[in-house]
Scaffold this motif. Sequence first.
Motif, PDB file in Angstrom:
ATOM      1  N   ILE A 124       0.871  -1.173   0.000  1.00  0.00           N
ATOM      2  CA  ILE A 124       0.000   0.000   0.000  1.00  0.00           C
ATOM      3  C   ILE A 124       0.908   1.223   0.000  1.00  0.00           C
ATOM      4  N   ASP A 125       0.865   1.982  -1.081  1.00  0.00           N
ATOM      5  CA  ASP A 125       1.818   3.070  -1.321  1.00  0.00           C
ATOM      6  C   ASP A 125       1.143   4.415  -1.040  1.00  0.00           C
ATOM      7  N   ALA A 126       1.638   5.122  -0.020  1.00  0.00           N
ATOM      8  CA  ALA A 126       1.003   6.352   0.424  1.00  0.00           C
ATOM      9  C   ALA A 126       1.964   7.534   0.352  1.00  0.00           C
ATOM     10  N   PRO A 127       1.543   8.661  -0.255  1.00  0.00           N
ATOM     11  CA  PRO A 127       2.357   9.876  -0.177  1.00  0.00           C
ATOM     12  C   PRO A 127       2.582  10.253   1.288  1.00  0.00           C
ATOM     13  N   GLY A 128       3.689  10.918   1.564  1.00  0.00           N
ATOM     14  CA  GLY A 128       4.036  11.237   2.945  1.00  0.00           C
ATOM     15  C   GLY A 128       2.932  11.922   3.732  1.00  0.00           C
ATOM     16  N   ARG A 129       2.218  12.836   3.102  1.00  0.00           N
ATOM     17  CA  ARG A 129       1.184  13.587   3.831  1.00  0.00           C
ATOM     18  C   ARG A 129      -0.025  12.726   4.199  1.00  0.00           C
TER      19      ARG A 129
END
Length: 257
Positions: free
Chosen positions: A146-151
Amino acid sequence: MSVDLPVSSPTWVSAFLDLAAEELERGSAFWAQVTGTTLSAVRGAQHEFTTLVPTDGDDHLRIQRRDAGGSRVHLDLHVPDQAAAAAYAVELGAEVVRPEEREDGFVVLVSPGGLSFCFVGQRATTRSRPTSWPAGHRSRVDQVSIDAPGRLLAAELAFWRDLTGWRLRRTAYPEFHQLEVPSSQPLQVLLQRLDDDATEVSVHLDLTTDDVGAELERHVALGARVLASHDHWTVLADPGGLRYCVAGDPPDHDVPA
């Protein structure tokens, strides 16, 4: 000591390859060949679903034709009560996109970071074995990332931890967290912090193999492209551009004997 799990804790996790309509035929053939599985008969009200059927055990990889938008991956969480699981997911910050309907029995939601996933009711219990290839090595799709942007990462970490009831731990790599998935599950679940400006959370598949060189050679021969190489994993794209990874781990290190 037993731990009470939430109603949304999955008994099985499946990954769905949502392939753009123009990539469906080519992509379905590629993923069947890469995984050593057989394509099931087409099913669904719009003839949109197929399953990648393993030679043993229960399936955990499926394909859906996507009539709008590009190819992607989403997760199916198998639970006894889809409506109750969806209600709890909403309490945690999810949004229901499509409520449960009696004829199909699944609920479509999006996570706080915009990741599509479903609660489904199909039962599965037996993990399939890795595929053995003529060159003598083995491989298996055994993880979703599950790939999430830092924010969006903190909210997504809390959501998936609380939704599944599985403990969350850090890994040796600072950008990765791992859910402690029960050994009965077919897929490990990794959460990755992205350092780009993606607008929402996404998913990609990870394969493990005991011979990275032989496995990469096989994928490229089937039409994949190598995008980047790292110490422990290689990033590739399937013929339609969908990204995935191959890692150098024994593919049966956590499969019960």
